[in-house]
Write a protein that holds these residues in place. Structure first.
Motif, mmCIF file in Angstrom:
data_model
loop_
_atom_site.group_PDB
_atom_site.id
_atom_site.type_symbol
_atom_site.label_atom_id
_atom_site.label_comp_id
_atom_site.label_asym_id
_atom_site.label_seq_id
_atom_site.Cartn_x
_atom_site.Cartn_y
_atom_site.Cartn_z
ATOM 1 N N VAL A 1 118.015 50.794 105.822
ATOM 2 C CA VAL A 1 117.012 50.506 106.641
ATOM 3 C C VAL A 1 115.696 51.072 106.350
ATOM 4 N N GLN A 2 115.860 52.405 105.790
ATOM 5 C CA GLN A 2 114.642 53.045 105.359
ATOM 6 C C GLN A 2 113.825 52.268 104.055
ATOM 7 N N THR B 1 119.312 55.239 116.037
ATOM 8 C CA THR B 1 118.038 55.240 116.976
ATOM 9 C C THR B 1 116.744 55.517 116.220
ATOM 10 N N GLN B 2 116.792 56.608 115.391
ATOM 11 C CA GLN B 2 115.819 57.161 114.951
ATOM 12 C C GLN B 2 115.166 56.392 113.707
ATOM 13 N N VAL B 3 116.003 55.637 112.851
ATOM 14 C CA VAL B 3 115.542 54.978 111.904
ATOM 15 C C VAL B 3 114.614 53.539 112.778
ATOM 16 N N GLY B 4 115.431 53.171 113.921
ATOM 17 C CA GLY B 4 114.574 52.058 114.747
ATOM 18 C C GLY B 4 113.278 52.401 115.051
ATOM 19 N N LEU B 5 113.118 53.770 115.463
ATOM 20 C CA LEU B 5 111.865 54.429 115.892
ATOM 21 C C LEU B 5 110.968 54.434 114.779
ATOM 22 N N PRO C 1 114.751 52.093 124.353
ATOM 23 C CA PRO C 1 114.011 50.803 124.205
ATOM 24 C C PRO C 1 112.941 50.910 123.237
ATOM 25 N N GLN C 2 112.280 52.115 122.830
ATOM 26 C CA GLN C 2 111.289 52.310 121.945
ATOM 27 C C GLN C 2 111.476 51.935 120.540
ATOM 28 N N ALA C 3 112.743 52.081 120.258
ATOM 29 C CA ALA C 3 113.282 51.733 118.997
ATOM 30 C C ALA C 3 113.462 50.034 118.474
ATOM 31 N N TYR C 4 113.078 49.384 119.443
ATOM 32 C CA TYR C 4 113.161 48.071 119.176
ATOM 33 C C TYR C 4 112.054 47.360 120.119
#
Length: 348
Positions: free
Chosen positions: A103-104, A125-129, A148-151
């Motif tokens: 993802v990165q 979650t952290q990589v979504g953020l 929910p801040q991660a998406y």
């Protein structure tokens, strides 16, 4: 997997209708004046004509299960449908560290939108953020991030609804049978989704006081484990009226064990929507009478949502300018009566 409390929007249609709704959502071409929406309406143009080019990064887990392979295939096919979409797809991995790295890499490539089905929602979650902070909107597919801040949008199936609808189907079939008994072949008890499917099933049965669950075995979503665990259930329970099997892949093994035991004295309901299960339901020559969908077409819908995000569009058929924050797909029950409508969505 998503918690029920986070499922803010329930689409009443099944997998087929969900794809139809999202497909017609993202054209940048204005309608002809005679078809123009009334003043004040935010409804987007409902066609698939090319719009702003969008590069979508797709990261999913390893396709070591029929349903997961169908997720990847649905995403690829949907992206190929659009001339304005470029799909950057990673090699799936069940190793969270490897998937984070993938993802990165997509973030570093500066894709326009990310679609991520995490091997572990909490761990990724952290990589979504990270993506969201970089200005790359994320469509979180199925297994939900911890924040929910991660998406920007979550789309997925309804595990509780699967169990609920399986229980309702069995309940209606057995409601007039005194002292009816059922057994359950679950998935992996370490997964929250398994607990949700069982809870939905148990809650449905509370409406049928004549029905009692007498046994439960947890399998591992594989053909081999399905066969072994089903054989144990059959040996321990010489008579019962219905079986709720959480997963059609392990159901292949379960059906083998049932055939080997020569049992035909109960009805079976499967889960997920494999083509083999639908074929058996249509043939109506064995115990399998229904399967409750957990549609892998959600990956195609996720591509539609990502395209809409990249082109700053909403969803056809809805008035809002923006796509929803959360979409829960309905767990339709596929039976002999409606199987032809759902066969195109069946996965191998």
């Amino acid at each position: 997997m998503p918690e029920t409390s986070r499922r803010h929007l329930l689409l009443g249609g099944a997998a087929v209708s969900a794809g139809a709704l999202l497909t017609a959502c993202t054209s940048n071409e204005p309608k002809a004046a005679k078809d123009a929406a009334p003043a004040g309406s935010a409804a987007p143009a409902a066609d698939d004509r090319p719009g702003t080019p969008v590069t979508i990064g797709f990261a999913g887990p390893q396709a070591d299960h029929g349903w997961l392979n169908a997720i990847n295939e649905n995403a690829k096919r949907r992206a190929a449908k659009y001339s304005d979409v470029t799909l950057e797809i990673t090699e799936g991995s069940n190793d969270t560290a490897a998937q984070i790295g993938q993802v990165q890499t997509l973030i570093n490539k500066k894709v326009d939108v990310l679609v991520v089905l995490p091997a572990d929602g909490k761990a990724l979650t952290q990589v979504g953020l990270q993506a969201m902070k970089a200005g790359i909107p994320v469509v979180n597919l199925d297994r939900i991030f911890a924040s929910p801040q991660a998406y920007r949008c979550w789309i997925g199936g309804d595990n509780y609804g699967m169990g609920l609808n399986a229980g309702r189907f069995i309940g209606e079939r057995l409601k007039d049978k005194p002292n009816a008994t059922v057994v359950e072949l679950a998935g992996m008890d370490s997964l929250e989704l398994t607990k949700q499917r069982t809870q939905g099933f148990d809650d449905a049965l509370k409406n049928y006081p004549n029905i009692r669950k007498v046994a439960r075995q947890a399998a591992d979503f594989t053909v081999e484990s399905g066969q072994a665990k089903m054989a144990q259930l059959l040996q321990a329970q010489q008579k019962f009226d219905a079986l709720w099997n959480h997963d059609d892949d392990q159901g292949v093994g379960a059906l083998r064990a049932i055939a080997q035991a020569g049992r035909k004295d109960f009805l079976m309901v499967g889960g997920a929507g494999a083509k083999s299960a639908m074929d058996a339901i249509k043939a109506d020559s064995g115990v399998l009478k229904a399967t409750v969908l957990y549609p892998p077409t959600m990956a195609a819908s996720a591509i539609d949502l990502a395209r809409a995000l990249g082109q700053k569009k909403g969803i056809g058929g809805m008035s809002e300018l923006e796509i929803p924050a959360s979409i829960t797909l309905y767990s339709a029950v596929v039976t002999k009566e409606n199987v032809d409508a759902y066969l195109p969505t069946g996965f191998n």
